[in-house]
Scaffold this active site. Structure first.
Site, PDB file in Angstrom:
ATOM      1  N   SER A 102     -12.796 -71.378   6.631  1.00  0.00           N
ATOM      2  CA  SER A 102     -13.594 -72.721   6.605  1.00  0.00           C
ATOM      3  C   SER A 102     -12.719 -73.679   7.438  1.00  0.00           C
ATOM      4  O   SER A 102     -12.099 -73.755   8.648  1.00  0.00           O
ATOM      5  CB  SER A 102     -13.946 -73.200   5.254  1.00  0.00           C
ATOM      6  OG  SER A 102     -14.553 -74.234   5.127  1.00  0.00           O
ATOM      7  N   ASP A 246     -20.125 -74.767   7.484  1.00  0.00           N
ATOM      8  CA  ASP A 246     -20.974 -75.131   6.215  1.00  0.00           C
ATOM      9  C   ASP A 246     -20.646 -76.311   5.797  1.00  0.00           C
ATOM     10  O   ASP A 246     -21.205 -76.750   4.890  1.00  0.00           O
ATOM     11  CB  ASP A 246     -20.467 -74.037   5.051  1.00  0.00           C
ATOM     12  CG  ASP A 246     -19.048 -74.147   4.516  1.00  0.00           C
ATOM     13  OD1 ASP A 246     -18.283 -75.084   5.176  1.00  0.00           O
ATOM     14  OD2 ASP A 246     -18.596 -73.530   3.621  1.00  0.00           O
TER      15      ASP A 246
END
EC number: 5.4.2.10
Length: 451
Positions: A102, A246
């Site tokens: 991430s 995300d």
């Protein structure tokens, strides 16, 4: 039992903590627990990754582990985490796997699983995988000969996902100039294609990944460069994504940061107005700003708080059948469309509100007055001991007395890194920074790695 899974899958320094050997085992044992033991002889598994140089190494090991248990693997290539979640559900796969850390630095990487419903794993499923990881050599099926399955490439999956996203908005973005920052990660090619396909005029930074520059002074954790780009190019607004797509942070036309709380408020307000907000409720975390809750109250919108981590937001949303939730950091979940935080989805929904209302992003975001907030991360030896540390409790009590009800304190261990996060909201910037530093100094002195 060793704790391999954090709040967002298994993470660590690639080739040191998250080794190819561990990736192989995660593929083999994860594939068994989540797919093979359902009775499927050759369960279908989708595998995607971000742009990190270590991704190819871990992908090869993971796929080998999956094939060794009998899985039929479809390699998606570089794609966002929500893209994997959507395709897993849409294509009826038994399992989806994303290789990414991430927003973490390039040296880190991670592996996270999605079930056939597109949701992240339950604690019970993670515990079952961990039990196998802790065994010396668990006896699991080993297909041979004709029972070993080829893997295939399905790079068209990304376009299938983008086509779906495009179908979630009723307007095009002709006349809007939008600056995009792909964090040199998963959305580097996806974001310009999607917004261009919706007829926006786009400017880009952070869309030239080389395997090493993911999240490097760019993306949702470093929106300053995007703010400069928005002002320099006279864009209507900017959108910054993180390494795996995300989460999202926006920038208004004046170069001011618009965070996840403000984005949730803008989208939630529009959904509420159109009677599309389930139970008039938005799910947030304890990190959301006091101003967020006051603004919701004025609009007649309710709120529910969870622990920090998008998995807890999603759990609460599923429990209460709520369709909007998220975090200040930019993880925003729109359950009508996807099962996890989705930066691209949130970005086009935000752009849609701007286009339909004819209002600027600064005007929309300005309806929520933020309380000054200061966040300090302290690298520590054992992050979980902060909650029982007497000295930390003592300084927190002292600060609370001094604040006299005008603000709040949150001290908690990070879910993904060896950090303690100290967050303070107060009446002024100076107070927030001063109080946060007082607490962080004690955490550093009593628990810090460099004390």
């Amino acid at each position: 039992m060793g704790k391999y899974f954090g709040t967002d899958g298994v993470r660590g320094v690639a080739n040191q903590e998250l080794t190819p050997e561990l990736a192989f085992k995660l593929g083999r044992y994860g594939g068994y627990v989540l797919a093979h033991n359902k009775g499927e002889k050759h369960p279908r598994v989708l595998v995607g990754r971000d742009t990190r140089v270590s991704g190819e190494m871990l992908e090869s090991a993971l796929i080998a582990g999956l094939i060794s248990i009998g899985a039929e693997v479809m390699r998606l290539g570089i794609i966002s985490t929500p893209g994997v979640a959507y395709l897993t559900r849409d294509m009826g796969a038994e399992l989806g796997v994303m290789i990414s850390a991430s927003h973490n630095p390039v040296a880190d990487n991670g592996i996270k699983f999605f079930g056939s419903d597109g949701f992240k794993l339950s604690d019970e499923q993670e515990n079952e995988i961990e039990a196998l990881l802790d065994q010396e050599n668990p006896e699991l099926p080993r297909p041979v000969g004709n029972d070993i399955v080829h893997y295939s490439d399905y790079f068209e999956g990304a376009q299938k996902y983008l086509s779906y996203l495009k179908s979630t908005v009723d307007v095009n973005f002709e006349g809007l100039k939008i600056a995009l920052d792909g964090a040199n990660g998963s959305t580097s090619s996806l974001a310009p294609f999607l917004f261009g396909d919706l007829e926006a005029d786009t400017e880009t930074i952070g869309c030239s990944p080389d395997g090493y520059n993911i999240n490097e002074k760019c993306g949702s954790t470093h929106p300053e460069k995007l703010a400069e780009k928005v002002v320099e190019t006279e864009s209507d607004f900017g959108l910054a994504f993180d390494g795996d797509g995300d989460r999202i942070i926006a920038v208004d036309e004046n170069g001011q940061i618009v965070d996840g709380d403000q984005i949730m408020f803008i989208i939630g307000q529009e959904m509420h107005k159109n009677q599309e907000l389930n139970n008039d409720m938005i799910v947030s975390t304890v990190m959301s700003n006091l101003g967020f809750y006051k603004a919701l109250e004025q609009e007649g919108i309710k709120s529910n708080k969870t622990k920090v981590g998008d998995r807890y937001v999603v759990e609460e949303m599923r429990r209460g059948n709520y369709n909007l939730g998220g975090e200040q950091s930019g993880h925003i979940v729109m359950m009508d469309y996807n099962t996890t935080g989705d930066g691209l989805l949130t970005g086009i929904q935000l752009a849609s509100v701007i286009k339909m209302t004819g209002k600027s992003l600064s005007e929309l975001a300005g309806q929520m007055k933020k309380y000054p907030q200061s966040l300090i991360n302290v690298r520590v030896t054992d992050k979980y001991r902060v909650e029982e540390n007497v000295d930390v409790k003592e300084v927190m009590t002292k600060v609370e007395v001094e604040m006299n009800g005008e603000g709040r304190i949150l001290v908690r261990p990070s879910g993904t890194e060896p950090l303690v996060r100290v967050m303070v909201e107060a009446a002024t910037d100076e107070d927030a920074e001063r109080f946060a530093q007082q607490i962080a100094d004690v955490v550093q002195d009593k628990m810090g790695l460099d004390k």
